[in-house]
Design an enzyme around this catalytic site. Structure first.
Site, PDB file in Angstrom:
ATOM      1  N   GLY A 159       0.807  -1.218   0.000  1.00 41.39           N
ATOM      2  CA  GLY A 159       0.000   0.000   0.000  1.00 41.39           C
ATOM      3  C   GLY A 159       0.841   1.268   0.000  1.00 41.39           C
ATOM      4  O   GLY A 159       1.683   1.493  -0.867  1.00 41.39           O
ATOM      5  N   GLY A 160       0.602   2.101   1.013  1.00 38.06           N
ATOM      6  CA  GLY A 160       1.307   3.382   1.108  1.00 38.06           C
ATOM      7  C   GLY A 160       2.814   3.211   1.166  1.00 38.06           C
ATOM      8  O   GLY A 160       3.568   4.086   0.719  1.00 38.06           O
ATOM      9  N   ALA A 391      12.801  10.011 -33.949  1.00 41.74           N
ATOM     10  CA  ALA A 391      13.653   9.474 -32.889  1.00 41.74           C
ATOM     11  C   ALA A 391      14.943  10.289 -32.782  1.00 41.74           C
ATOM     12  O   ALA A 391      15.486  10.483 -31.690  1.00 41.74           O
ATOM     13  CB  ALA A 391      13.956   8.012 -33.165  1.00 41.74           C
TER      14      ALA A 391
END
Ligand code: HXC
Length: 494
Positions: A159-160, A391
Site C-alpha cells: 500500500g502506502g 527518434a
C-alpha cells in the site's frame, strides 16, 4: 552516570533478524552514515492508539528511526522503518516523524534516504494512518526537485509503503527481500482468481525488469547501502579530481573500431560509454528495464554527467514506450538536480507496431521531446551512427536545445535510412535508372555532412577524439549561463 530517560527503541526481534543475515533498521542507518555521525531525533515518539498501548505493542520510536548524519562528510537525513514494531506499519505518529524529517531536510537542502519495510497504513490506526500517508505524499511532492529523495525497499512493502518510494527520485530494491505491491497476492487471488507469489508479483526482479518501478536492484542489503552512498556521491561531488587524465594525444583507438562498417550490424553501446567515462565506470539507471535505452550516471574527467544512449543490441536501438518513459524521467531527474546530459545517438526510429501505437507511443515519445526541450542543463549530443526521423529529434537534437552536437564520420542524419528513402522517391523509375539514382542518393546522404553544412551538427569528429572533445565541451559549459531561463520543476514519476 545513569540517564533513566535515555534508551534506545531496541527492536524485540533484532536478535532474531541477525540470525537470518538481515540488517536491523538501526544497522541500515549505521552502514549508510559515516561512522559516529548519526544523530537520532524522535526516539521517544509513541503511538497514541489505545489498543496498541494496552496490548503493549506500541514501542518508543513508533516503528521508525529518524535522524541525520554525514555521508562522505555531507549532511543527509534518513529514516528506517522497524519491521519488528507492528510490521513497520505506519501510524499517525510515525508519519509525523517522517514529515518532520522531510521538512527539516528541505530547510537544510539535504537529501532524504528512506529504508522502507512496512505493511503500509497501520490497520489499528485507521484514518489517522491514511492521513499520515497523505501528509508524507504531500511533502514528498513538495520536496521533489528541491532535495534528492531516495528509497531503499528492504522488505515487504504494501500500500502506502510502496507509494511513498514511488514519489521519490530513486528506488533501490534488494533482490529476494524487497517486495512492493499495492494489493498483495492474497487479495489478488480472492478478487481475480490469479495465483502469484509475492516475489513474482512485486519482487526486485519484477520491478527492475517488467514494471520499471525500481531504478536499482541489489544482491544484498549491504551492497544496496553502499550503492546509495555511491549515488549520493555523484550528486554531492560534481567535480572530482579525475582518476584518469585526459586522453592520449593519439586518441582512443578503441573508439575508432567499435562501430561496424556495415550499418545493419549491431554493436554494444556500453563499449563506447566505457571509453568515454572515467575508469570506464558508471551507475546504470533502470538497467534491466527497456535495455534498448541506456541511462546512467558517470564521471567525465571528474564531472558528473547523465548519459542517455541508444543500445543497438536491443530492438536495434529503437525507442519504444518503455524506453521513452525511462529516458524522459532520467533527463528530468538530471535537469532538476543540475546534472549535464550527454546523449549518444544511434537510433533507427520509434519502434513500429500496433502494440506500440495503441499503447500510446505518441504520448510516451512526447515525454522525451518535452524533457529535452524543457531542460536547461548543459547538453552535449554525439551522433554515433543512425539518427533518423522523430527518434533523432527525441534524442537531444540541436533544435530541442542541445548546446553542442558532434557527429562521427559514419553518422547519418535523415528522415529515414538513405536506402529506404531512395526506394520511396525513385519507385516509379525503371530498375536500372532507379539503381543508379539510389546509389548516388545513398552516397550523398549516408553521411553527417549535409547536417554539418547547415550547422545542425557543429563538427564531424574523429571518434578517437571524442573523450577529449567531450571534456573540453563540458568544461566550457560548466559555468552554465542558462540559470535565468531555468524552469524549476519537481520530478514527477513518468
Ligand atoms: C498493522 C500490520 C500491518 C498493518 C503487517 N502488520 N501489516 N499491523 N497494520 N498494515 C503486522 C502483522 O499483523 C504482524 O504482526 C507483523 O506485522 C508481521 O506481519 P506478517 O504478515 O507476519 O509479515 P509477512 O508475512 O512478512 O507479510 C508482510 C506483508 C503482510 C505482506 C506486508 O503483513 C501484509 O499483507 N500486511 C497488510 C498489508 C496491507 O493491506 N496494508 C494496508 C495497505 S493500505 P504480529 O503481531 O502477528 O507479529 C495503505 C493505505 C495507503 O497502506 C495507500 C495509499 C495509496
Amino acid at each position: 552516570m545513569n540517564f533513566p530517560g535515555l534508551w534506545r527503541n531496541a527492536s524485540p526481534a533484532a536478535d532474531e533478524r541477525e540470525n537470518t543475515g538481515r540488517l536491523t533498521a538501526r544497522e541500515r542507518l549505521e552502514r549508510l552514515f559515516d561512522p559516529g555521525s548519526f544523530v537520532e531525533i524522535g526516539s521517544q515518539v509513541l503511538s497514541r492508539n489505545r489498543e496498541l498501548i494496552e496490548s503493549r505493542r506500541a514501542a518508543a520510536g513508533d516503528g521508525a528511526i529518524t535522524g541525520f548524519g554525514a555521508v562522505n562528510g555531507q549532511t543527509v537525513y534518513a529514516y528506517a522503518q522497524d519491521v519488528s514494531v507492528a510490521g513497520g506499519s505506519l501510524g499517525e505518529m510515525q508519519a509525523a516523524k517522517i514529515v518532520k524529517l522531510i521538512r527539516l531536510a528541505l530547510d537544510a537542502g539535504a537529501p532524504v534516504v528512506a529504508f522502507i519495510e512496512s505493511g503500509g497504513a497501520r490497520i489499528q490506526e485507521g484514518i489517522d494512518a491514511l492521513g499520515g500517508y497523505g501528509n508524507i505524499f504531500y511533502w514528498n511532492t513538495r520536496a521533489s526537485g528541491k532535495i534528492l529523495q531516495i528509497s531503499a525497499v528492504m522488505g515487504a512493502c504494501a500500500g502506502g509503503a510502496a507509494y511513498s518510494p514511488a514519489l521519490n527520485d530513486f528506488i533501490f530494491m534488494v533482490k529476494g527481500k524487497g517486495k512492493m505491491f499495492v494489493t498483495g497476492p492474497d487479495v489478488i487471488r480472492s478478487v481475480t482468481g490469479e495465483q502469484i507469489t509475492a516475489e513474482e508479483l512485486g519482487g526486485a526482479e519484477t520491478h527492475g525488469t517488467v514494471s520499471g518501478v525500481a531504478h536499482f536492484t541489489e544482491d544484498t542489503e549491504i551492497s544496496c547501502v553502499r550503492r546509495i552512498r555511491e549515488l549520493l556521491d555523484y550528486f554531492f561531488c560534481r567535480r572530482k579530481t579525475s582518476e584518469r587524465p585526459d586522453v592520449p594525444a593519439s586518441g582512443d583507438g578503441r573508439l575508432r573500431t567499435c562501430v561496424p562498417d556495415n550499418i545493419r550490424r549491431p554493436y554494444d553501446m556500453y563499449e563506447i560509454i566505457r571509453c568515454l567515462t572515467d575508469g570506464g565506470t558508471f551507475l546504470d539507471y533502470m538497467k534491466g528495464y527497456a535495455p534498448n535505452m541506456i541511462t546512467c550516471l558517470a564521471r567525465v574527467n571528474g564531472m558528473t554527467v547523465g548519459i542517455v544512449a541508444n543500445q543497438p543490441m536491443t530492438l536495434a536501438g529503437c525507442i519504444d514506450i518503455n524506453g521513452a518513459d525511462k529516458a524522459a524521467r532520467f533527463v528530468r531527474t538530471c535537469d532538476a538536480y543540475r546534472i549535464p546530459v550527454v546523449s549518444l545517438v544511434d537510433v533507427p526510429g520509434f519502434l513500429p507496431g500496433v502494440g506500440q501505437e495503441h499503447g500510446g507511443i505518441i504520448r510516451h515519445g512526447a515525454k522525451m521531446l518535452y524533457a529535452y526541450a524543457e531542460s536547461t542543463v548543459p547538453k552535449v549530443t554525439i551522433i554515433i551512427r543512425k539518427a533518423y526521423g522523430g527518434a533523432y529529434l527525441a534524442m537531444g537534437c540541436r533544435e530541442l536545445g542541445a548546446d553542442y552536437v558532434f557527429a562521427w564520420p559514419q553518422a547519418e542524419i535523415a528522415v529515414m535510412g538513405a536506402e529506404g528513402a531512395a526506394d520511396i522517391i525513385f519507385r516509379h523509375m525503371e530498375p536500372e535508372e532507379k539503381e543508379e539514382k539510389k546509389r548516388a542518393y545513398v552516397e550523398e546522404f549516408s553521411n553527417p555532412y549535409a547536417a554539418a553544412k547547415r550547422g545542425i551538427v557543429d563538427e564531424v569528429i574523429d571518434p578517437g577524439d571524442t573523450r577529449r572533445i567531450l571534456i573540453r565541451t563540458l568544461e566550457a559549459l560548466a559555468p552554465s549561463t542558462k540559470e535565468a531561463e531555468r524552469k524549476r520543476h519537481g520530478n514527477i514519476p513518468l
